[in-house]
Design a protein around this motif. Structure first.
Motif, PDB file in Angstrom:
ATOM      1  N   LEU A 128       0.900  -1.050   0.016  1.00 36.18           N
ATOM      2  CA  LEU A 128       0.123  -0.041   0.185  1.00 36.18           C
ATOM      3  C   LEU A 128       1.020   1.355  -0.059  1.00 36.18           C
ATOM      4  CD1 LEU A 128      -2.660   1.730   0.341  1.00 36.18           C
ATOM      5  CD2 LEU A 128      -2.157   1.316   2.785  1.00 36.18           C
ATOM      6  N   THR A 129       0.474   1.984  -0.871  1.00 39.97           N
ATOM      7  CA  THR A 129       1.390   3.227  -0.904  1.00 39.97           C
ATOM      8  C   THR A 129       0.296   4.387  -0.624  1.00 39.97           C
ATOM      9  OG1 THR A 129       2.877   2.752  -2.538  1.00 39.97           O
ATOM     10  CG2 THR A 129       2.539   4.987  -2.358  1.00 39.97           C
ATOM     11  N   VAL A 130       0.439   5.191   0.414  1.00 38.98           N
ATOM     12  CA  VAL A 130      -0.082   6.287   0.920  1.00 38.98           C
ATOM     13  C   VAL A 130       0.244   7.617   0.639  1.00 38.98           C
ATOM     14  CG1 VAL A 130      -1.323   7.416   3.069  1.00 38.98           C
ATOM     15  CG2 VAL A 130      -0.979   4.848   2.918  1.00 38.98           C
ATOM     16  N   ASN A 131      -0.269   8.427  -0.163  1.00 38.34           N
ATOM     17  CA  ASN A 131      -0.093   9.658  -0.753  1.00 38.34           C
ATOM     18  C   ASN A 131      -1.150  10.486  -0.754  1.00 38.34           C
ATOM     19  OD1 ASN A 131       1.521  11.871  -2.082  1.00 38.34           O
ATOM     20  ND2 ASN A 131       1.349  11.245  -3.911  1.00 38.34           N
ATOM     21  N   VAL A 132      -1.407  11.180   0.675  1.00 37.06           N
ATOM     22  CA  VAL A 132      -2.455  12.147   0.863  1.00 37.06           C
ATOM     23  C   VAL A 132      -2.100  13.281   1.572  1.00 37.06           C
ATOM     24  CG1 VAL A 132      -4.086  10.260   0.646  1.00 37.06           C
ATOM     25  CG2 VAL A 132      -3.290  10.911   2.845  1.00 37.06           C
ATOM     26  N   GLN A 133      -2.876  14.296   1.430  1.00 34.80           N
ATOM     27  CA  GLN A 133      -2.922  15.413   2.243  1.00 34.80           C
ATOM     28  C   GLN A 133      -4.225  15.579   3.113  1.00 34.80           C
ATOM     29  OE1 GLN A 133      -0.472  18.172   1.414  1.00 34.80           O
ATOM     30  NE2 GLN A 133       0.445  16.369   0.284  1.00 34.80           N
ATOM     31  N   ALA A 134      -3.834  16.119   4.340  1.00 37.73           N
ATOM     32  CA  ALA A 134      -4.794  16.435   5.607  1.00 37.73           C
ATOM     33  C   ALA A 134      -5.119  17.783   5.395  1.00 37.73           C
ATOM     34  CB  ALA A 134      -4.193  16.314   6.994  1.00 37.73           C
ATOM     35  N   VAL A 135      -6.611  17.929   4.865  1.00 34.31           N
ATOM     36  CA  VAL A 135      -7.052  19.266   4.651  1.00 34.31           C
ATOM     37  C   VAL A 135      -7.563  20.002   6.085  1.00 34.31           C
ATOM     38  CG1 VAL A 135      -8.615  20.512   3.064  1.00 34.31           C
ATOM     39  CG2 VAL A 135      -7.415  18.518   2.324  1.00 34.31           C
ATOM     40  N   GLY A 136      -7.001  21.154   6.361  1.00 33.89           N
ATOM     41  CA  GLY A 136      -7.477  21.913   7.426  1.00 33.89           C
ATOM     42  C   GLY A 136      -8.299  22.937   6.881  1.00 33.89           C
ATOM     43  N   GLN A 137      -8.743  23.933   7.737  1.00 34.79           N
ATOM     44  CA  GLN A 137      -9.528  24.886   7.487  1.00 34.79           C
ATOM     45  C   GLN A 137      -8.984  25.928   6.524  1.00 34.79           C
ATOM     46  OE1 GLN A 137     -12.199  26.297  10.107  1.00 34.79           O
ATOM     47  NE2 GLN A 137     -12.574  24.391  10.864  1.00 34.79           N
ATOM     48  N   ALA A 140      -3.417  22.653   3.518  1.00 33.33           N
ATOM     49  CA  ALA A 140      -3.445  21.556   3.601  1.00 33.33           C
ATOM     50  C   ALA A 140      -1.811  21.107   3.894  1.00 33.33           C
ATOM     51  CB  ALA A 140      -3.886  20.712   2.070  1.00 33.33           C
ATOM     52  N   SER A 141      -1.824  19.967   4.677  1.00 34.03           N
ATOM     53  CA  SER A 141      -0.338  19.454   4.896  1.00 34.03           C
ATOM     54  C   SER A 141      -0.113  17.791   4.332  1.00 34.03           C
ATOM     55  CB  SER A 141      -0.185  19.929   6.311  1.00 34.03           C
ATOM     56  OG  SER A 141      -1.053  19.077   7.233  1.00 34.03           O
ATOM     57  N   PRO A 142       1.055  17.478   4.396  1.00 29.03           N
ATOM     58  CA  PRO A 142       1.157  16.092   4.193  1.00 29.03           C
ATOM     59  C   PRO A 142       0.544  15.276   5.107  1.00 29.03           C
ATOM     60  CG  PRO A 142       3.321  17.270   3.355  1.00 29.03           C
ATOM     61  CD  PRO A 142       2.490  18.314   4.122  1.00 29.03           C
ATOM     62  N   TYR A 143       0.119  14.200   5.035  1.00 29.55           N
ATOM     63  CA  TYR A 143      -0.245  13.484   6.127  1.00 29.55           C
ATOM     64  C   TYR A 143       0.815  12.642   6.670  1.00 29.55           C
ATOM     65  CZ  TYR A 143      -3.591  10.416   8.491  1.00 29.55           C
ATOM     66  OH  TYR A 143      -4.401   9.577   9.542  1.00 29.55           O
ATOM     67  N   PRO A 144       0.922  12.579   8.087  1.00 31.13           N
ATOM     68  CA  PRO A 144       2.025  12.061   8.673  1.00 31.13           C
ATOM     69  C   PRO A 144       2.171  10.609   8.383  1.00 31.13           C
ATOM     70  CG  PRO A 144       0.622  12.894  10.375  1.00 31.13           C
ATOM     71  CD  PRO A 144       0.033  13.069   9.095  1.00 31.13           C
ATOM     72  N   PHE A 145       1.126   9.957   7.935  1.00 33.09           N
ATOM     73  CA  PHE A 145       1.299   8.349   7.657  1.00 33.09           C
ATOM     74  C   PHE A 145       1.561   8.145   6.018  1.00 33.09           C
ATOM     75  CE2 PHE A 145      -0.756   8.446  11.671  1.00 33.09           C
ATOM     76  CZ  PHE A 145      -0.293   7.261  12.436  1.00 33.09           C
ATOM     77  N   ASN A 146       2.052   9.278   5.290  1.00 37.69           N
ATOM     78  CA  ASN A 146       2.344   8.865   4.038  1.00 37.69           C
ATOM     79  C   ASN A 146       3.341   7.904   3.997  1.00 37.69           C
ATOM     80  OD1 ASN A 146       0.370  10.629   2.816  1.00 37.69           O
ATOM     81  ND2 ASN A 146       1.707  12.408   2.557  1.00 37.69           N
ATOM     82  N   GLY A 147       3.405   7.217   2.876  1.00 36.36           N
ATOM     83  CA  GLY A 147       4.685   6.100   2.809  1.00 36.36           C
ATOM     84  C   GLY A 147       4.019   5.024   2.132  1.00 36.36           C
ATOM     85  N   THR A 148       5.089   3.816   2.298  1.00 30.50           N
ATOM     86  CA  THR A 148       4.655   2.525   1.471  1.00 30.50           C
ATOM     87  C   THR A 148       4.751   1.535   2.706  1.00 30.50           C
ATOM     88  OG1 THR A 148       5.763   3.292  -0.533  1.00 30.50           O
ATOM     89  CG2 THR A 148       5.520   0.927  -0.361  1.00 30.50           C
ATOM     90  N   TYR A 149       3.818   0.691   2.891  1.00 27.14           N
ATOM     91  CA  TYR A 149       3.470  -0.450   3.824  1.00 27.14           C
ATOM     92  C   TYR A 149       3.309  -1.654   3.088  1.00 27.14           C
ATOM     93  CZ  TYR A 149       2.267   3.719   6.335  1.00 27.14           C
ATOM     94  OH  TYR A 149       2.425   4.878   7.172  1.00 27.14           O
TER      95      TYR A 149
END
Length: 155
Positions: A128-137, A140-149
């Motif tokens: 699984l490769t996670v490449n997401v952004q956490a969207v705030g008010q 947006a910032s890179p999600y701290p769990f981005n990476g390959t699992y």
């Protein structure tokens, strides 16, 4: 004398940052409406806590992501995220709050634990490769769990 103390503080600060980060394995569990993928991480306690700095204290964190499928590319808008720390697990064992102030704080905490995300999750075989952004008010910032699992199936 000052330089010795400075070097010691720097050494403690660097040692306090060790052994944190995302773990390489993620678990997949079949759910009634798709799958739940759980990502694991270890995070260091904040550096304003000198005891944790010296003794290298950390805590465990999980990101539980509900997805409709574990094949191919999944748009993040199709996923639901819920973050759980060991502190949250301990709090869940306590009786629920009853005062309006406590209920309001809990409601805000629950909202903060469910960030809105954009981007994609890509499933390929047992990876699984996670490449997401956490969207705030307002940003947006890179999600701290981005990476390959590596995916491990849990029944």
């Amino acid at each position: 004398m000052r330089t010795t103390v400075s070097w010691l503080l720097l050494a403690f600060a660097l040692a306090g940052c060790a052994d944190t980060g995302n773990k390489p394995d993620a678990t997949v569990t079949r759910a009634s409406d798709g799958y739940e993928v759980t990502l694991y991480a270890t995070r260091g306690l904040m550096v304003h806590d000198p005891v944790s700095l010296i003794f290298n204290r950390s805590y465990e964190l999980e990101s539980r992501i509900q997805v409709p499928s574990i094949e191919g590319r999944i748009d993040a808008s199709e996923a639901s995220v819920y973050e759980v720390s060991e502190f949250d697990k301990a709090a869940e064992k306590k009786p629920p709050p009853t005062s309006p102030v406590d209920l309001g704080l809990r409601e805000q905490h629950e909202k903060d634990r469910r960030p809105r995300i954009t981007g994609e999750l890509v499933f390929s075989g047992n990876t699984l490769t996670v490449n997401v952004q956490a969207v705030g008010q307002s940003s947006a910032s890179p999600y701290p769990f981005n990476g390959t699992y590596r995916l491990k199936r849990r029944k």
